[in-house]
Design an enzyme around this catalytic site. Structure first.
Site, PDB file in Angstrom:
ATOM      1  N   GLU A  19       0.817  -1.220   0.000  1.00 49.98           N
ATOM      2  CA  GLU A  19       0.000   0.000   0.000  1.00 49.98           C
ATOM      3  C   GLU A  19       0.852   1.272   0.000  1.00 49.98           C
ATOM      4  O   GLU A  19       0.372   2.345  -0.355  1.00 49.98           O
ATOM      5  CB  GLU A  19      -0.922   0.026   1.242  1.00 49.98           C
ATOM      6  CG  GLU A  19      -2.054  -0.969   1.182  1.00 49.98           C
ATOM      7  CD  GLU A  19      -2.796  -1.109   2.509  1.00 49.98           C
ATOM      8  OE1 GLU A  19      -3.951  -1.527   2.475  1.00 49.98           O
ATOM      9  OE2 GLU A  19      -2.217  -0.820   3.576  1.00 49.98           O
ATOM     10  N   GLY A  85     -12.718  -3.664   1.942  1.00 51.25           N
ATOM     11  CA  GLY A  85     -13.771  -4.378   1.233  1.00 51.25           C
ATOM     12  C   GLY A  85     -15.034  -3.516   1.207  1.00 51.25           C
ATOM     13  O   GLY A  85     -15.336  -2.828   2.176  1.00 51.25           O
ATOM     14  N   ILE A 178     -12.828 -10.108   5.750  1.00 50.25           N
ATOM     15  CA  ILE A 178     -14.181 -10.581   5.434  1.00 50.25           C
ATOM     16  C   ILE A 178     -14.263 -10.994   3.967  1.00 50.25           C
ATOM     17  O   ILE A 178     -13.994 -10.204   3.066  1.00 50.25           O
ATOM     18  CB  ILE A 178     -15.238  -9.511   5.790  1.00 50.25           C
ATOM     19  CG1 ILE A 178     -15.178  -9.242   7.312  1.00 50.25           C
ATOM     20  CG2 ILE A 178     -16.635  -9.970   5.378  1.00 50.25           C
ATOM     21  CD1 ILE A 178     -16.222  -8.308   7.847  1.00 50.25           C
ATOM     22  N   MET A 199      -9.360  -3.505   8.649  1.00 45.98           N
ATOM     23  CA  MET A 199      -8.854  -4.128   9.873  1.00 45.98           C
ATOM     24  C   MET A 199      -8.077  -3.195  10.807  1.00 45.98           C
ATOM     25  O   MET A 199      -7.508  -3.670  11.786  1.00 45.98           O
ATOM     26  CB  MET A 199      -7.975  -5.344   9.497  1.00 45.98           C
ATOM     27  CG  MET A 199      -8.734  -6.380   8.673  1.00 45.98           C
ATOM     28  SD  MET A 199      -7.739  -7.775   8.107  1.00 45.98           S
ATOM     29  CE  MET A 199      -7.396  -8.612   9.637  1.00 45.98           C
ATOM     30  N   GLU A 200      -8.021  -1.892  10.511  1.00 49.20           N
ATOM     31  CA  GLU A 200      -7.170  -1.015  11.342  1.00 49.20           C
ATOM     32  C   GLU A 200      -7.810   0.314  11.760  1.00 49.20           C
ATOM     33  O   GLU A 200      -7.519   0.830  12.851  1.00 49.20           O
ATOM     34  CB  GLU A 200      -5.859  -0.675  10.594  1.00 49.20           C
ATOM     35  CG  GLU A 200      -4.960  -1.850  10.275  1.00 49.20           C
ATOM     36  CD  GLU A 200      -5.336  -2.576   9.002  1.00 49.20           C
ATOM     37  OE1 GLU A 200      -6.085  -1.996   8.181  1.00 49.20           O
ATOM     38  OE2 GLU A 200      -4.916  -3.738   8.816  1.00 49.20           O
ATOM     39  N   ASP A 223     -12.006  -5.030  -2.913  1.00 48.21           N
ATOM     40  CA  ASP A 223     -12.774  -6.275  -3.063  1.00 48.21           C
ATOM     41  C   ASP A 223     -14.183  -6.050  -2.531  1.00 48.21           C
ATOM     42  O   ASP A 223     -14.465  -5.027  -1.914  1.00 48.21           O
ATOM     43  CB  ASP A 223     -12.084  -7.419  -2.282  1.00 48.21           C
ATOM     44  CG  ASP A 223     -11.909  -7.063  -0.804  1.00 48.21           C
ATOM     45  OD1 ASP A 223     -10.818  -6.595  -0.445  1.00 48.21           O
ATOM     46  OD2 ASP A 223     -12.872  -7.204  -0.034  1.00 48.21           O
TER      47      ASP A 223
END
Ligand code: SAH
Length: 261
Positions: A19, A85, A178, A199-200, A223
């Protein structure tokens, strides 16, 4: 090497190496510091003092890194840029979400506390500073207008970037990649305004809330958080999401310079 703290430093946090690809080349007066198994790159980006760091994946990694940025480098604001996502049908891969609020979707101490509430804080949503959020929205819209200058026609075709859009709203974080439409739809039912999952972000938000610091979370949709989520994930992050981050952050810091001068 001892660290000299610069006023008005922005912490730039990334979760994955892919990233942050390319951004290092634009940092001047670089100094590298190693703390707690992480590399912190201190320097200037478009004339502004920054510290860039690879936090690692997940809420604990993000919270720990945020505290290191605050206590060792005295950062006064933090920006995380990365991928997420999609949790809303209006969003497709390549779109950009800017958080106006963050929530931890795996926090559940019910029946003692309502689902999603961080126990003993009375809070489930952490709000993003309006000015910082709007400045990132402007930088993002500017980037979308100049996309053909940054991607070849074949990349635009390959990654389907013809009609990229940006939305602002709720992002939820949890220690879970996920990739299941049932998990996603249950979450969406509980949080109808949810735009994206990652996630962060909400971990950074909680630490910044405790210490009264500004933060912002910028996510490119990589995604749809369903059964197809891992398809070509890393290729997308490297080839699309990393250049997005670089260009949006460039715009953000350039615009800030104009306001200061
Ligand atoms: N497959 C990757 C692991 C990525 S974990 C690897 O091999 O390195 C996913 C990372 O992207 C996290 O940092 C998270 O914030 C973000 N992310 C993207 N899509 C996600 C999704 N569907 N669910 C949760 N996090 C997602």
């Amino acid at each position: 090497m001892s660290i000299s703290i610069k006023p008005n430093t922005t912490g730039l946090i990334f979760a994955m190496r892919e990233e942050q690809e390319g951004l290092q080349n634009f940092i001047s007066n670089k100094k590298v510091h190693h703390i707690a198994k992480r590399e912190f790159i201190q320097g200037e980006f478009y004339g502004h003092p920054i510290v860039m760091v690879l936090a690692g994946i997940g809420k604990v990694a993000a919270a720990s890194t945020t505290n290191l940025l605050i206590h060792h480098f005295g950062v006064t604001q933090l920006i995380l840029s990365g991928v997420a996502g999609a949790a809303d049908p209006s969003l497709k891969v390549g779109d950009i979400v800017i958080a106006d609020a963050l929530l931890q979707h795996d926090m559940n101490a019910s029946p003692l506390f309502p689902r999603f509430e961080i126990p003993l804080t009375g809070k489930s949503r952490f709000l993003v500073d309006k000015n910082l959020q709007e400045a990132l929205q402007n930088a993002t819209s500017q980037f979308i207008q100049t996309m053909p200058a940054h991607f070849s026609a074949s990349q635009i075709e390959e990654f389907q970037l013809q009609t990229v859009k940006t939305r602002t709203g709720l992002i939820a974080s949890g220690d879970q990649f996920i990739h299941d439409s049932h998990v996603l739809s249950e979450l969406k039912q509980a949080l109808p305004d949810l735009l994206a999952v990652e996630m962060e972000g909400a971990a950074i938000a909680q630490v910044c809330d405790e210490q009264n610091l500004q933060f912002a979370i910028l996510r490119t949709i990589s995604d749809s958080a369903d059964e197809t989520a891992d398809v070509d994930f890393l290729s997308f992050v490297k080839n699309v999401a990393a250049p997005y981050s670089l260009e949006i952050l460039k715009n953000y810091f350039e615009n800030r310079k104009i306001q200061i001068d």
